[in-house]
Design a protein around this motif. Structure first.
Motif, PDB file in Angstrom:
ATOM      1  N   THR A  53       0.873  -1.084   0.018  1.00  0.00           N
ATOM      2  CA  THR A  53       0.002  -0.022  -0.018  1.00  0.00           C
ATOM      3  C   THR A  53       0.806   1.411   0.064  1.00  0.00           C
ATOM      4  N   GLY A  54       2.165   1.028   0.581  1.00  0.00           N
ATOM      5  CA  GLY A  54       3.059   2.215   0.623  1.00  0.00           C
ATOM      6  C   GLY A  54       3.768   2.568  -0.668  1.00  0.00           C
ATOM      7  N   GLY A  55       3.744   1.503  -1.487  1.00  0.00           N
ATOM      8  CA  GLY A  55       4.400   1.696  -2.781  1.00  0.00           C
ATOM      9  C   GLY A  55       5.512   0.922  -3.088  1.00  0.00           C
ATOM     10  N   ARG A  56       6.014  -0.172  -2.091  1.00  0.00           N
ATOM     11  CA  ARG A  56       7.115  -0.718  -2.265  1.00  0.00           C
ATOM     12  C   ARG A  56       7.000  -2.018  -3.152  1.00  0.00           C
ATOM     13  N   PRO A  57       7.682  -1.988  -4.359  1.00  0.00           N
ATOM     14  CA  PRO A  57       7.354  -3.287  -5.333  1.00  0.00           C
ATOM     15  C   PRO A  57       8.234  -4.539  -4.798  1.00  0.00           C
ATOM     16  N   ILE A  58       8.066  -5.501  -5.143  1.00  0.00           N
ATOM     17  CA  ILE A  58       8.695  -6.848  -4.950  1.00  0.00           C
ATOM     18  C   ILE A  58       8.462  -7.577  -6.140  1.00  0.00           C
ATOM     19  N   ASN A  59       9.434  -8.084  -6.782  1.00  0.00           N
ATOM     20  CA  ASN A  59       9.252  -8.904  -7.940  1.00  0.00           C
ATOM     21  C   ASN A  59      10.075 -10.401  -7.543  1.00  0.00           C
ATOM     22  N   ALA A  60       9.413 -11.429  -8.514  1.00  0.00           N
ATOM     23  CA  ALA A  60       9.771 -12.687  -8.492  1.00  0.00           C
ATOM     24  C   ALA A  60      11.299 -12.438  -9.093  1.00  0.00           C
ATOM     25  N   ASP A  61      11.977 -13.580  -8.912  1.00  0.00           N
ATOM     26  CA  ASP A  61      13.482 -13.707  -9.407  1.00  0.00           C
ATOM     27  C   ASP A  61      13.215 -13.810 -11.048  1.00  0.00           C
ATOM     28  N   SER A  62      12.326 -14.517 -11.299  1.00  0.00           N
ATOM     29  CA  SER A  62      11.989 -14.882 -12.778  1.00  0.00           C
ATOM     30  C   SER A  62      11.923 -13.709 -13.555  1.00  0.00           C
ATOM     31  N   VAL A  63      11.328 -12.612 -13.072  1.00  0.00           N
ATOM     32  CA  VAL A  63      11.102 -11.375 -13.806  1.00  0.00           C
ATOM     33  C   VAL A  63      11.978 -10.024 -13.310  1.00  0.00           C
ATOM     34  N   LYS A  64      12.847 -10.604 -12.236  1.00  0.00           N
ATOM     35  CA  LYS A  64      13.610  -9.100 -11.926  1.00  0.00           C
ATOM     36  C   LYS A  64      14.415  -8.716 -12.850  1.00  0.00           C
ATOM     37  N   GLY A  65      14.422  -7.230 -12.998  1.00  0.00           N
ATOM     38  CA  GLY A  65      15.133  -6.659 -14.272  1.00  0.00           C
ATOM     39  C   GLY A  65      14.573  -6.435 -15.508  1.00  0.00           C
ATOM     40  N   ARG A  66      13.339  -6.910 -15.613  1.00  0.00           N
ATOM     41  CA  ARG A  66      12.419  -7.099 -16.871  1.00  0.00           C
ATOM     42  C   ARG A  66      11.150  -6.499 -16.678  1.00  0.00           C
ATOM     43  N   PHE A  67      10.442  -6.793 -15.594  1.00  0.00           N
ATOM     44  CA  PHE A  67       9.208  -6.434 -14.942  1.00  0.00           C
ATOM     45  C   PHE A  67       9.248  -5.320 -13.940  1.00  0.00           C
ATOM     46  N   THR A  68       8.096  -4.441 -14.090  1.00  0.00           N
ATOM     47  CA  THR A  68       8.229  -3.445 -13.090  1.00  0.00           C
ATOM     48  C   THR A  68       6.817  -3.128 -12.454  1.00  0.00           C
ATOM     49  N   ILE A  69       6.328  -3.206 -11.363  1.00  0.00           N
ATOM     50  CA  ILE A  69       4.917  -3.211 -10.865  1.00  0.00           C
ATOM     51  C   ILE A  69       4.889  -1.781 -10.273  1.00  0.00           C
ATOM     52  N   SER A  70       3.803  -1.226 -10.448  1.00  0.00           N
ATOM     53  CA  SER A  70       3.661   0.272 -10.305  1.00  0.00           C
ATOM     54  C   SER A  70       2.165   0.243  -9.735  1.00  0.00           C
ATOM     55  N   ARG A  71       1.728   1.416  -8.735  1.00  0.00           N
ATOM     56  CA  ARG A  71       0.424   1.684  -8.452  1.00  0.00           C
ATOM     57  C   ARG A  71      -0.056   3.111  -8.636  1.00  0.00           C
ATOM     58  N   ASP A  72      -1.197   3.523  -9.080  1.00  0.00           N
ATOM     59  CA  ASP A  72      -1.504   4.835  -9.245  1.00  0.00           C
ATOM     60  C   ASP A  72      -2.751   4.999  -8.093  1.00  0.00           C
ATOM     61  N   ASN A  73      -2.520   5.591  -7.014  1.00  0.00           N
ATOM     62  CA  ASN A  73      -3.307   5.570  -6.136  1.00  0.00           C
ATOM     63  C   ASN A  73      -4.600   6.525  -6.581  1.00  0.00           C
ATOM     64  N   ALA A  74      -4.343   7.529  -7.393  1.00  0.00           N
ATOM     65  CA  ALA A  74      -5.424   8.574  -7.916  1.00  0.00           C
ATOM     66  C   ALA A  74      -6.463   7.824  -8.780  1.00  0.00           C
ATOM     67  N   LYS A  75      -5.936   6.785  -9.369  1.00  0.00           N
ATOM     68  CA  LYS A  75      -6.666   6.082 -10.378  1.00  0.00           C
ATOM     69  C   LYS A  75      -7.170   4.636  -9.866  1.00  0.00           C
ATOM     70  N   ASN A  76      -6.444   4.305  -8.925  1.00  0.00           N
ATOM     71  CA  ASN A  76      -6.941   2.933  -8.260  1.00  0.00           C
ATOM     72  C   ASN A  76      -6.734   1.815  -9.229  1.00  0.00           C
ATOM     73  N   THR A  77      -5.395   1.914  -9.782  1.00  0.00           N
ATOM     74  CA  THR A  77      -4.888   0.902 -10.738  1.00  0.00           C
ATOM     75  C   THR A  77      -3.487   0.507 -10.561  1.00  0.00           C
ATOM     76  N   VAL A  78      -3.276  -0.681 -10.869  1.00  0.00           N
ATOM     77  CA  VAL A  78      -1.838  -1.183 -10.469  1.00  0.00           C
ATOM     78  C   VAL A  78      -1.359  -1.791 -12.000  1.00  0.00           C
ATOM     79  N   SER A  79      -0.140  -1.403 -12.212  1.00  0.00           N
ATOM     80  CA  SER A  79       0.040  -1.847 -13.627  1.00  0.00           C
ATOM     81  C   SER A  79       1.405  -2.727 -13.618  1.00  0.00           C
TER      82      SER A  79
END
Length: 123
Positions: A53-79
């Motif tokens: 909820t605070g915006g800290r991203p954690i990725n699986a090892d299989s996608v580290k360096g390739r995938f990025t998760i983010s959230r937009d609290n104003a739009k209630n979306t996660v990408s």
């Protein structure tokens, strides 16, 4: 009542990029960590990445360096920005809402799933 709706999947060549989005109801989004899972046929469901909820991203090892998760609290979306895609990334991706603890672990809520979006990476 649909509460999580994914979008953005599609067909892309290996090495290409896609961006997935998940729109959530405000009541779910504001109080939950958000995650992306994937499940290939015949395989177990895999946690790809989650974000607190605070915006800290954690990725699986299989996608580290390739995938990025983010959230937009104003739009209630996660990408999920997916770069350098590989054929083995091909599967259905699902959005989930759950809980993240202070040790970096994610606990999914089994009643908060989207319908899934297909990602296909051609070689």
């Amino acid at each position: 009542q649909v509460q999580l709706v994914e979008s953005g999947g599609g067909l892309v060549q290996a090495g290409g990029s896609l961006r997935l989005s998940c729109a959530a109801s405000e009541s779910i989004f504001s109080s939950n960590a958000m995650a992306w899972y994937r499940r290939a046929p015949g395989k177990q469901r895999e946690l790809v990445a989650f974000i607190t909820t605070g915006g800290r991203p954690i990725n699986a090892d299989s996608v580290k360096g390739r995938f990025t998760i983010s959230r937009d609290n104003a739009k209630n979306t996660v990408s999920l920005q997916m770069n350098s895609l590989k054929p083995e990334d091909t599967t259905v991706y699902y959005c989930n809402a759950g809980v993240a603890d202070s040790l970096g672990r994610y606990y999914r809520a089994n009643n908060y799933w989207g319908q899934g979006t297909q990602v296909t990476v051609s070689s």
